[in-house]
Design an enzyme around this catalytic site. Structure first.
Site, short mmCIF file in Angstrom:
data_model
loop_
_atom_site.label_atom_id
_atom_site.label_comp_id
_atom_site.label_asym_id
_atom_site.label_seq_id
_atom_site.Cartn_x
_atom_site.Cartn_y
_atom_site.Cartn_z
N CYS A 113 0.82 -1.23 0.00
CA CYS A 113 0.00 0.00 0.00
C CYS A 113 0.85 1.27 0.00
O CYS A 113 0.35 2.34 -0.33
CB CYS A 113 -0.94 -0.01 1.20
N HIS A 256 -3.56 6.96 2.39
CA HIS A 256 -3.92 5.66 1.80
C HIS A 256 -5.29 5.26 2.35
O HIS A 256 -5.59 5.47 3.53
CB HIS A 256 -2.87 4.62 2.16
N ASN A 286 -10.20 -0.55 -0.56
CA ASN A 286 -8.74 -0.43 -0.45
C ASN A 286 -8.12 -0.91 -1.76
O ASN A 286 -8.16 -2.10 -2.06
CB ASN A 286 -8.27 -1.27 0.74
O1 UT7 Z 1 -3.95 -1.38 3.49
C1 UT7 Z 1 -2.95 -2.02 4.18
C2 UT7 Z 1 -3.03 -1.89 5.64
N1 UT7 Z 1 -4.27 -2.42 6.11
C3 UT7 Z 1 -4.88 -1.89 7.12
O2 UT7 Z 1 -4.41 -0.90 7.64
C4 UT7 Z 1 -6.13 -2.55 7.56
C5 UT7 Z 1 -6.24 -2.47 9.02
N2 UT7 Z 1 -7.34 -3.23 9.59
C6 UT7 Z 1 -8.64 -2.95 9.44
O3 UT7 Z 1 -9.04 -2.14 8.64
C7 UT7 Z 1 -9.60 -3.63 10.39
O4 UT7 Z 1 -8.87 -4.32 11.36
C8 UT7 Z 1 -10.60 -4.61 9.72
C9 UT7 Z 1 -11.65 -3.83 8.96
C10 UT7 Z 1 -9.86 -5.55 8.78
C11 UT7 Z 1 -11.31 -5.43 10.77
O5 UT7 Z 1 -11.96 -4.58 11.72
P1 UT7 Z 1 -11.76 -4.81 13.30
O6 UT7 Z 1 -12.58 -3.81 13.98
O7 UT7 Z 1 -10.29 -4.81 13.57
O8 UT7 Z 1 -12.41 -6.24 13.50
P2 UT7 Z 1 -11.75 -7.59 14.03
O9 UT7 Z 1 -10.81 -8.16 13.02
O10 UT7 Z 1 -11.25 -7.38 15.42
O11 UT7 Z 1 -13.04 -8.53 14.10
C12 UT7 Z 1 -14.13 -8.24 14.95
C13 UT7 Z 1 -15.23 -9.27 14.72
C14 UT7 Z 1 -14.73 -10.70 14.74
O12 UT7 Z 1 -15.74 -11.49 15.35
P3 UT7 Z 1 -15.61 -11.93 16.90
O13 UT7 Z 1 -14.33 -12.72 16.98
O14 UT7 Z 1 -15.54 -10.64 17.67
O15 UT7 Z 1 -16.84 -12.71 17.13
C15 UT7 Z 1 -14.65 -11.08 13.30
O16 UT7 Z 1 -14.81 -12.46 13.07
O17 UT7 Z 1 -15.81 -9.07 13.42
C16 UT7 Z 1 -15.81 -10.32 12.72
N3 UT7 Z 1 -15.69 -10.03 11.30
C17 UT7 Z 1 -16.76 -9.81 10.50
N4 UT7 Z 1 -18.08 -9.80 10.75
C18 UT7 Z 1 -18.91 -9.53 9.71
C19 UT7 Z 1 -14.56 -9.93 10.56
N5 UT7 Z 1 -14.88 -9.64 9.29
C20 UT7 Z 1 -16.23 -9.56 9.23
C21 UT7 Z 1 -17.14 -9.30 8.19
N6 UT7 Z 1 -18.46 -9.28 8.48
N7 UT7 Z 1 -16.75 -9.01 6.93
#
Ligand code: UT7
Length: 329
Positions: A113, A256, A286
């Site tokens: 990225c 980004h 993204n």
């Molecule tokens: O571009 C390069 C660099 N990339 C980044 O900077 C990306 C950085 N990360 C992010 O943008 C975020 O971490 C995400 C959008 C990828 C994820 O958001 P989050 O708030 O960090 O969520 P999480 O990974 O902690 O997941 C929270 C919950 C989990 O469920 P439990 O374990 O709490 O029951 C996941 O399984 O959300 C669940 N989950 C989803 N639920 C519905 C993960 N993906 C999804 C989904 N739909 N698509």
């Protein structure tokens, strides 16, 4: 030698839209989750015949037209991408051929990225050293081809697109319009946080890698998120401080587009009002190395950037890598 400047920009995104509602039918997710956690509403998906260089070609032609420069006059083409048409030849060489830029050297940069700013840094050095006059820097990605469409934690995030910038030496004696600084960083110790595990020399393609979808992007999203927010604030403060500027001097902030929450948190910590921030993640998701040049081109074409404005670019991504660029428009 004069500093470098961005003379013109261009961008292209494929026509096909994939909405959150479409994704609801593909994996266990919801429009509500995707919108609140990421800010993404839809993303663009390349057509079956479109590869990285095809998107790059359309963005490049627009940048060359806006800059009034012929492809034949390019000295160097750099494509930032993690999704080249092929490993060999590079996307930049394929693009060079399609453009008919026969005088130009061409190579790819892989900094995920942060790739566009990394490529900008290389272009800036070539121009400052007097080695090149006309340099085309392109960020182009077809992430839909390396997305695991069964993994809800990543497949809702990514999209396809390309953005291009035509660079040349600053043209007048005051060098007002110029790249003030480009800063690039990496920490390979955290490479596992965001990777495509197979397809390289470590783990070549095999039945096993295909079965386990190891040719697709994997990301520890939450951990990456926390490091990104922490890193980006100090990156921007250091970039501005080195130039004797403060966040209030910035007319346009082009981050980004990884997550709207990261963009908002960074802007808030720095005290940059959201109306000075270029945001297109809601429409495009993204697009990795393409996100900054697309957002910059949209801002330029809509008249958001005026001569003399300070413009700040920043990125964080796989590698891990992070980077910033401070421009005077
Ligand atoms: O571009 C390069 C660099 N990339 C980044 O900077 C990306 C950085 N990360 C992010 O943008 C975020 O971490 C995400 C959008 C990828 C994820 O958001 P989050 O708030 O960090 O969520 P999480 O990974 O902690 O997941 C929270 C919950 C989990 O469920 P439990 O374990 O709490 O029951 C996941 O399984 O959300 C669940 N989950 C989803 N639920 C519905 C993960 N993906 C999804 C989904 N739909 N698509």
């Amino acid at each position: 030698m004069p500093p470098a400047r961005i003379r013109a920009t261009g961008s292209y995104v494929p026509r096909k839209r994939l909405t959150n509602l479409d994704l609801e039918k593909m994996v266990d997710t919801s429009d509500e989750w995707i919108t609140t956690r990421t800010g993404i509403r839809e993303r663009r998906i390349a057509g079956p015949a479109e590869a990285c260089s095809d998107l790059a070609l359309k963005a490049s032609k627009r940048a060359l037209k806006a800059g009034g420069v012929k492809a034949a006059d390019l000295d160097l083409i750099i494509v930032a991408t993690v999704t080249p048409d092929t490993f060999v030849p590079s996307a930049a060489c394929v693009l060079q051929s399609k453009l008919g830029a026969s005088r130009a050297a061409a190579f790819d940069v892989n900094a995920a990225c942060s790739g566009f700013i990394y490529a900008l840094s290389v272009a800036d050095s070539f121009i400052r050293s007097g080695k090149c006059l006309n340099v085309l820097v392109v960020g182009s990605e077809v992430l839909s081809r390396v997305t695991n469409w069964q993994d809800r934690s990543t497949c809702v995030l990514f999209g396809d697109g390309a953005g291009a910038a035509l660079l040349g030496p600053a043209s007048d004696e005051t060098f007002q319009s110029r790249i003030i600084s480009v800063n690039i960083y990496a920490d390979g110790n955290m490479g596992d946080l965001l990777m495509i595990p197979a397809g390289g020399s470590r783990r070549p393609a095999s039945e096993d890698t295909l079965k386990n979808r190891l040719h697709c992007l994997q990301m520890s999203g939450n951990e990456t998120f926390k490091i990104a927010v922490k890193t980006l604030e100090s990156l921007v403060r250091n970039t501005l401080g080195a130039a004797g500027l403060t966040p209030s001097d910035i007319s346009l902030f082009v981050p980004h587009q990884a997550n709207l929450r990261i963009i908002r948190a960074t802007a808030e910590r720095l005290g940059i009002p959201i109306d000075k921030v270029a945001v297109n993640i809601d429409r495009l998701g993204n697009t990795s190395a393409a996100s900054i040049p697309i957002a910059l081109d949209e801002a330029v074409r809509s008249g958001r950037v005026k001569s003399g404005d300070y413009v700040l670019l920043e990125a964080f991504g796989g590698g891990l890598t992070w980077a910033s660029a401070l421009l005077r428009w």
